[in-house]
Design a protein around this motif. Structure first.
Motif, short mmCIF file in Angstrom:
data_model
loop_
_atom_site.label_atom_id
_atom_site.label_comp_id
_atom_site.label_asym_id
_atom_site.label_seq_id
_atom_site.Cartn_x
_atom_site.Cartn_y
_atom_site.Cartn_z
N GLY A 158 0.82 -1.19 0.00
CA GLY A 158 0.00 0.00 0.00
C GLY A 158 0.85 1.24 0.00
N LYS A 159 0.32 2.34 0.48
CA LYS A 159 1.07 3.59 0.52
C LYS A 159 2.25 3.47 1.47
N ALA A 160 3.36 4.09 1.06
CA ALA A 160 4.56 4.02 1.88
C ALA A 160 4.34 4.65 3.25
N LYS A 161 4.78 3.95 4.29
CA LYS A 161 4.77 4.50 5.64
C LYS A 161 6.14 5.08 5.96
N ILE A 162 7.17 4.49 5.35
CA ILE A 162 8.52 5.03 5.46
C ILE A 162 9.14 5.03 4.07
N VAL A 163 9.75 6.15 3.70
CA VAL A 163 10.47 6.25 2.44
C VAL A 163 11.96 6.27 2.76
N ALA A 164 12.73 5.46 2.07
CA ALA A 164 14.18 5.45 2.26
C ALA A 164 14.82 6.48 1.34
N PHE A 165 15.66 7.32 1.90
CA PHE A 165 16.43 8.28 1.11
C PHE A 165 17.85 7.73 1.00
N GLY A 223 13.55 17.81 -3.92
CA GLY A 223 13.31 16.81 -2.88
C GLY A 223 11.84 16.55 -2.65
N ARG A 224 11.06 17.63 -2.62
CA ARG A 224 9.61 17.47 -2.45
C ARG A 224 9.01 16.70 -3.64
N GLY A 225 9.47 17.04 -4.84
CA GLY A 225 8.94 16.37 -6.02
C GLY A 225 9.28 14.89 -6.05
N MET A 226 10.50 14.56 -5.66
CA MET A 226 10.89 13.15 -5.63
C MET A 226 10.10 12.38 -4.58
N ALA A 227 9.89 13.00 -3.44
CA ALA A 227 9.11 12.34 -2.39
C ALA A 227 7.67 12.12 -2.84
N ALA A 228 7.12 13.11 -3.55
CA ALA A 228 5.75 12.97 -4.05
C ALA A 228 5.63 11.80 -5.02
N LEU A 229 6.63 11.65 -5.91
CA LEU A 229 6.63 10.54 -6.86
C LEU A 229 6.79 9.20 -6.12
N ALA A 230 7.66 9.19 -5.12
CA ALA A 230 7.87 7.95 -4.35
C ALA A 230 6.62 7.56 -3.58
N PHE A 231 5.84 8.55 -3.16
CA PHE A 231 4.67 8.30 -2.33
C PHE A 231 3.49 7.80 -3.13
N GLU A 232 3.50 8.05 -4.45
CA GLU A 232 2.35 7.66 -5.28
C GLU A 232 2.24 6.15 -5.41
N GLY A 242 14.01 18.91 1.55
CA GLY A 242 12.73 19.00 0.84
C GLY A 242 11.94 17.71 0.91
N ALA A 243 12.64 16.58 0.75
CA ALA A 243 11.97 15.28 0.81
C ALA A 243 11.39 15.02 2.19
N GLU A 244 12.15 15.39 3.22
CA GLU A 244 11.69 15.18 4.59
C GLU A 244 10.46 16.03 4.89
N ALA A 245 10.45 17.26 4.38
CA ALA A 245 9.31 18.15 4.61
C ALA A 245 8.05 17.57 3.97
N TYR A 246 8.18 17.04 2.75
CA TYR A 246 7.01 16.46 2.09
C TYR A 246 6.51 15.23 2.85
N CYS A 247 7.43 14.35 3.22
CA CYS A 247 7.03 13.14 3.94
C CYS A 247 6.33 13.48 5.25
#
Length: 313
Positions: free
Chosen positions: A60-67, A304-313, A85-90
């Motif tokens: 399902g949706k990521a609960k933790i994203v690895a950077f 960073g925000r954009g990459m996190a958004a793509l990873a979260f989809e 940026g990635a941390e802020a989005y997550c």
């Protein structure tokens, strides 16, 4: 005497992809519950998995994203800003971000690479952000492991199958073109480019620089030095100055190299910008240098925000 019965081969994720007629990346996205798969493709993958008795352990949706910061210094200012940026989005999506450092060779077969142990275990990590310097072998490994990921496309070295993956890119070429035109507008004609063109980001920026120089009827002046960071800028500039070549401006491939350019110019008893103007790329250290560096701004936190958004989809 009892006959040994050969066990049937274990079904792999590659078998599901082949049966469904899709890429491994598509099967991976279905496994992780990504929204970036059409209903038609999702149905094909699920049907193939069912027929092969292959369990898609969707998280399902990521609960933790690895950077994953690969093959770069942990304190690299560019990637540190991407991480922020990635941390802020997550955080805005109630999702954790786990920082992992990894070093590997780009010529090592993917079967011989080793992921950080936590990625090898089933658990809450649903996707990965690939920052740093990466190559096709790690992308192959993550795909075969069924780990969804998004990669910073600007920093992938060597040939890679970009169309198969989620990737985020920014325009190095146009940025270098614009900053070179800026130097020309100040009257500079002897503009050197300092970089390590074995690295794709330096090579693309050199391409933009060359286009601006040729359009102005000026010969490109390159000092291609096999190094990175401050040493690259320092040693290349020392060499240019020692050669006695005409130089009124230096376009450094990134801000870390520009810091080395500053050091070499100051050691030579020259003044910036009275004797030599300097520009950089990334805008990570511009305000820290004296005088402040003119640099191409890359909106790293937005990346960073954009990459996190793509990873979260």
């Amino acid at each position: 005497m009892a006959k040994k019965t050969k066990r049937p081969a274990k079904t792999r994720i590659e078998d599901v992809a082949n049966a469904a007629g899709v890429s491994l990346a598509t099967v991976s996205r279905v496994t992780t519950g990504s929204d970036r798969v059409s209903s038609e493709l999702r149905a094909r993958v699920l049907k193939a998995a069912s027929e092969l008795n292959f369990e898609l352990n969707g998280k399902g949706k990521a609960k933790i994203v690895a950077f994953i910061l690969a093959n770069r210094d942990v304190f690299n200012p560019f990637h540190a800003a991407v991480l922020v940026g990635a941390e802020a989005y997550c955080a805005s999506r109630d999702c954790g971000l786990l920082f992992l450092s990894m070093h590997y060779g780009n010529n090592v077969p993917w079967q011989n690479l080793h992921l950080p142990a936590i990625l090898e275990r089933s658990g809450p990590i649903g996707a990965a952000i690939l920052a740093g310097k990466n190559s096709q072998n790690l992308l192959d490994l993550l795909t075969h492991k069924g780990i969804s990921f998004v990669v910073l496309g600007n920093n992938v070295v060597g040939d890679w199958r970009q169309s198969e993956y989620s990737a985020l890119n920014f325009d190095d070429i146009e940025g270098a073109y614009d900053v070179t035109r800026y130097l020309q507008s100040l009257g500079h004609r002897y503009i050197w480019y300092v970089g390590n063109c074995q690295m794709p980001w330096f090579e693309r920026r050199y391409e933009g620089y060359c286009r601006a120089m040729r359009e102005a009827g000026l010969p490109p002046l390159l000092h291609d030095f096999e190094s990175e960071g401050e040493d690259l800028g320092y040693l290349a500039t020392k060499s240019i100055l020692k050669s006695g070549a005409s130089v009124t401006a230096i376009c450094a491939g990134d801000d870390m190299a520009a810091r080395g350019v500053y050091k070499a110019i100051h050691e030579a008893g020259l003044n910036i910008p009275r004797n030599i103007s300097v520009v950089g790329f990334n805008d990570t250290e511009a305000a820290l240098l004296n005088p402040p560096l003119t640099s191409v701004r890359v909106f790293t936190e937005q990346i960073g925000r954009g990459m996190a958004a793509l990873a979260f989809e």
